[in-house]
Design an enzyme around this catalytic site. Structure first.
Site, PDB file in Angstrom:
ATOM      1  N   THR A 161       3.164  -0.843   8.654  1.00  0.00           N
ATOM      2  CA  THR A 161       3.722  -1.665   9.730  1.00  0.00           C
ATOM      3  C   THR A 161       4.086  -3.072   9.269  1.00  0.00           C
ATOM      4  OG1 THR A 161       1.492  -2.399  10.270  1.00  0.00           O
ATOM      5  CG2 THR A 161       2.338  -0.492  11.503  1.00  0.00           C
ATOM      6  N   HIS A 201       7.581 -30.221  11.712  1.00  0.00           N
ATOM      7  CA  HIS A 201       7.142 -28.976  11.073  1.00  0.00           C
ATOM      8  C   HIS A 201       6.132 -29.246   9.957  1.00  0.00           C
ATOM      9  CE1 HIS A 201       9.816 -26.911  13.629  1.00  0.00           C
ATOM     10  NE2 HIS A 201      10.896 -27.480  13.106  1.00  0.00           N
ATOM     11  N   ASP A 241       0.870  -1.175   0.000  1.00  0.00           N
ATOM     12  CA  ASP A 241       0.000   0.000   0.000  1.00  0.00           C
ATOM     13  C   ASP A 241       0.913   1.234   0.000  1.00  0.00           C
ATOM     14  OD1 ASP A 241       0.879   0.404   2.598  1.00  0.00           O
ATOM     15  OD2 ASP A 241      -1.118   0.414   3.505  1.00  0.00           O
TER      16      ASP A 241
END
Ligand code: RB5
Length: 147
Positions: A66, A133, A7
């Site tokens: 962020t 995993h 963005d």
């Protein structure tokens, strides 16, 4: 091929990382946004994430102010494991343990130098493939399919 999206809050960081990918001759497709004009991160998370789950791109790099909003949005796309991080250890471990397929970085959190370092680690680290995993990622997929 690497999917790229951002963005306005991540635009400048995206451009810096793209320049580095050019230098490394790593191919990418930039799904926008293409300017500093205010826009909505979920739109670009979706475009880039779709390219990853379709197989057009093997991994993705996302950028917002962020790194958080765009990672939340990307993680809503089935098959995406997006990691928002700002440290080298997490960037490496999310590949080794989570087989993360998108890395999300914050233009208001990390410097261009740090973002490049994190992107390199993310792109250059292979999934460990260890049974525990693989099992845990299967549990994430199962969770995704049940809700
Ligand atoms: C945009 O101002 C900002 O909210 C966005 O880039 C991101 O930081 C959201 O998580």
């Amino acid at each position: 091929m690497i999917a790229i999206g951002c963005d306005h809050g991540g635009f400048e960081l995206k451009e810096a990382v793209k320049k580095h990918l050019d230098e490394r001759e790593i191919e990418y497709r930039d799904f926008g946004t293409y300017s500093l004009d205010s826009c909505d991160y979920a739109v670009y998370a979706e475009k880039a994430a779709k390219a990853v789950v379709s197989g057009e791109c093997e991994k993705g790099l996302l950028f917002c102010g962020t790194g958080v909003g765009i990672s939340i949005a990307a993680n809503k796309v089935k098959g995406i494991r997006a990691c928002c991080c700002s440290d080298k250890f997490s960037a490496e471990m999310t590949r080794l343990h989570n087989d993360a397929n998108m890395l999300c970085l914050g233009g208001r959190v990390v410097s261009a130098e740090k973002a490049i370092e994190l992107a390199d680690i993310f792109l250059d680290t292979q999934f460990s493939g260890e049974e525990r995993h693989v099992r845990r990622i299967a549990q994430i997929t199962d969770l995704e399919n049940r809700f």
